[in-house]
Design an enzyme around this catalytic site. Structure first.
Site, mmCIF file in Angstrom:
data_model
loop_
_atom_site.group_PDB
_atom_site.id
_atom_site.type_symbol
_atom_site.label_atom_id
_atom_site.label_comp_id
_atom_site.label_asym_id
_atom_site.label_seq_id
_atom_site.Cartn_x
_atom_site.Cartn_y
_atom_site.Cartn_z
ATOM 1 N N ARG A 54 0.748 -1.027 0.122
ATOM 2 C CA ARG A 54 -0.053 -0.031 -0.153
ATOM 3 C C ARG A 54 0.766 1.172 -0.084
ATOM 4 O O ARG A 54 0.716 2.069 -0.897
ATOM 5 C CB ARG A 54 -0.715 -0.047 1.362
ATOM 6 C CG ARG A 54 -2.280 0.669 0.976
ATOM 7 C CD ARG A 54 -3.024 0.219 2.144
ATOM 8 N NE ARG A 54 -2.641 -1.360 2.434
ATOM 9 C CZ ARG A 54 -3.159 -2.277 1.851
ATOM 10 N NH1 ARG A 54 -4.123 -2.203 0.823
ATOM 11 N NH2 ARG A 54 -2.638 -3.514 2.230
ATOM 12 N N THR A 55 1.693 1.356 0.969
ATOM 13 C CA THR A 55 2.595 2.524 1.033
ATOM 14 C C THR A 55 3.513 3.080 -0.083
ATOM 15 O O THR A 55 3.592 4.005 -0.509
ATOM 16 C CB THR A 55 3.225 2.508 2.543
ATOM 17 O OG1 THR A 55 2.184 2.453 3.442
ATOM 18 C CG2 THR A 55 4.026 3.852 2.465
ATOM 19 N N LYS A 83 25.318 -6.114 0.757
ATOM 20 C CA LYS A 83 26.723 -6.426 0.903
ATOM 21 C C LYS A 83 27.359 -5.857 1.824
ATOM 22 O O LYS A 83 28.469 -5.776 1.882
ATOM 23 C CB LYS A 83 27.354 -5.965 -0.605
ATOM 24 C CG LYS A 83 26.523 -6.399 -1.853
ATOM 25 C CD LYS A 83 27.388 -5.709 -3.187
ATOM 26 C CE LYS A 83 26.760 -6.001 -4.508
ATOM 27 N NZ LYS A 83 27.093 -5.067 -5.458
ATOM 28 N N ARG A 104 11.396 3.190 3.787
ATOM 29 C CA ARG A 104 10.871 2.137 4.733
ATOM 30 C C ARG A 104 11.988 1.462 5.344
ATOM 31 O O ARG A 104 12.778 0.837 4.370
ATOM 32 C CB ARG A 104 9.776 1.494 4.397
ATOM 33 C CG ARG A 104 9.184 0.528 5.331
ATOM 34 C CD ARG A 104 8.111 -0.184 4.947
ATOM 35 N NE ARG A 104 6.751 0.604 5.211
ATOM 36 C CZ ARG A 104 5.727 0.513 5.347
ATOM 37 N NH1 ARG A 104 5.496 -0.839 5.261
ATOM 38 N NH2 ARG A 104 4.673 1.229 5.310
ATOM 39 N N HIS A 132 5.165 6.394 11.673
ATOM 40 C CA HIS A 132 4.770 6.152 10.029
ATOM 41 C C HIS A 132 3.998 7.664 9.882
ATOM 42 O O HIS A 132 2.607 7.439 9.766
ATOM 43 C CB HIS A 132 3.848 4.997 10.013
ATOM 44 C CG HIS A 132 3.503 4.485 8.618
ATOM 45 N ND1 HIS A 132 3.900 5.216 7.583
ATOM 46 C CD2 HIS A 132 2.994 3.217 8.168
ATOM 47 C CE1 HIS A 132 3.441 4.586 6.381
ATOM 48 N NE2 HIS A 132 2.781 3.437 6.829
HETATM 49 C C1 NCD Z 1 0.782 -0.100 7.988
HETATM 50 C C2 NCD Z 1 2.284 -0.138 8.229
HETATM 51 O O1 NCD Z 1 3.064 -0.382 7.546
HETATM 52 O O2 NCD Z 1 2.721 0.095 9.646
HETATM 53 N N1 NCD Z 1 0.175 -0.209 6.749
HETATM 54 C C3 NCD Z 1 0.388 0.817 5.779
HETATM 55 O O3 NCD Z 1 1.178 1.509 5.791
HETATM 56 N N2 NCD Z 1 -0.511 0.878 5.187
HETATM 57 C C4 NCD Z 1 0.019 -1.027 8.845
HETATM 58 C C5 NCD Z 1 0.438 -2.588 9.090
HETATM 59 O O4 NCD Z 1 1.126 -2.742 8.147
HETATM 60 O O5 NCD Z 1 -0.462 -3.144 9.624
#
Ligand code: NCD
Length: 351
Positions: A54-55, A83, A104, A132
């Site tokens: 999603r992100t 590496k 991330r 987040h």
């Molecule tokens: C969340 C995350 O990555 O922390 N999801 C997201 O960003 N869409 C929540 C999750 O993974 O449960």
């Protein structure tokens, strides 16, 4: 962009900055064609060292809809980090190639660490169980669109409040809005971490802890559901909870006791904590939420990409110490010591 260079944590989100970002977001939603070339020639580095659909897609779609381009890798094992390259060197290199870096990481505080070495704005797309902030922007945008002004709300947070980074960021952000109360519902092993409850007490935020969703539901204006963060629970030797009992699962029957104008949110992915029949209830806003996430990220990328490239300030080498085994400082020994306002670790906030 109103004093914000990087978006690392929710403390970067001031109310005035949020208002200007959200008004740009509304403009984009109303006239998307006016923005389809706004980032033409700009390049986003997409560094996802932890799985994401999603992100990652939301950021990529946002940049592409602005006419910009994206590079990244499919699998973190294909990178030089595998590496043995340091995070600092990875960021020096990728920021030299791009106009914005979206990252991330499974390590807490990794985004703060990366920002020290970046020539361009760096966005935290999730750092371990810590924060987040762009999910929080998404959550705030959804609340603002569906409920109008964000104020006078009782917000229920249900599920894995310990490892779920989105709820940590959301609490900190909602603290900036008037008259917000929290109702926390989690299995005891997955209760809110101390640093978040300390934050709530320090800000005089009203919060209660109730044992089941049934107890929480009737009083709520907003219900924010979360899944068990299996990947983080597995890493912790002391945790055995992998699935919720019925007390933490939202069903259509339970919703019968909720307010008619409740807003149900979930950052997704969902596992079993919201029964599929709830999707048909008009109070379920989690799929709309995913779409608002793309629009608010468009607004964010537009503002960040307008910034000039700037060489990072020189930083000391070494000295960071943190008790948290998931902190980035445990993996990247050259990081300098940084402290937050409470004297805790300046990367992951653990005291
Ligand atoms: C969340 C995350 O990555 O922390 N999801 C997201 O960003 N869409 C929540 C999750 O993974 O449960």
């Amino acid at each position: 962009m109103d004093g914000i260079r990087h978006l690392i944590g929710v403390s970067d989100i001031t109310t005035s900055w949020w208002n200007s970002l959200f008004s740009l977001c509304r403009e984009i939603i109303a006239h998307p064609q006016d923005y389809s070339d706004a980032n033409r020639g700009k390049v986003m580095a997409s560094l996802f060292f932890e799985p994401s659909t999603r992100t990652k897609f939301s950021f990529q779609a946002a940049m592409l809809r602005l006419g910009g381009s994206v590079f990244g890798f499919e699998n973190a094992n294909d990178t030089s980090a595998s590496k043995g390259e340091s995070l600092a060197d990875t960021i020096r290199m990728t920021s030299a190639y791009s106009d914005v870096v979206v990252m991330r990481s499974p390590s807490e505080g990794a985004a703060r660490a990366a920002s020290l070495y970046s020539e361009v704005p760096l966005v935290n797309a999730g750092d371990g169980g810590h924060q987040h902030p762009t999910q929080t922007l998404t959550d705030l945008a959804t609340l603002a669109v569906t409920r109008g002004e964000i104020r006078d709300l009782t917000v229920g947070l249900c599920g894995d409040l310990r490892y779920g980074r989105t709820v940590h960021s959301l609490v900190e952000a909602l603290a900036k809005f008037p008259n917000i109360r929290f109702v926390l519902t989690a299995p005891p092993e997955l209760a809110m971490p101390d640093y978040v409850t300390r934050f709530m007490r320090a800000r005089n935020l009203t919060f209660t802890e109730v044992p089941t969703l049934d107890d929480a539901l009737p009083q709520l204006d907003v219900l924010y559901m979360t899944r068990v963060q299996r990947e983080r629970v597995i890493q912790s030797a002391t945790q055995s909870t992998m699935e919720y009992s019925d007390d933490f699962i939202l069903t259509r029957d339970k919703l019968a006791r909720a307010k008619r104008d409740l807003t149900i949110l979930h950052p997704l992915p969902r596992v079993n904590e919201i029964a599929p029949e709830v999707d048909l209830d008009p109070r379920a806003k989690y799929f709309d939420q995913a779409r608002y996430g793309m629009y608010i990220r468009m607004a964010l990328l537009l503002k960040l990409c307008a910034q000039p490239r700037t060489a990072p300030e020189p930083v000391a080498v070494g000295g960071a110490k943190c008790a948290n085994p998931a902190c980035i400082t445990r993996r990247e020994p050259y990081l300098p010591d940084l402290r937050n306002d409470d004297g805790g670790c300046g990367y992951c906030d653990v005291n």
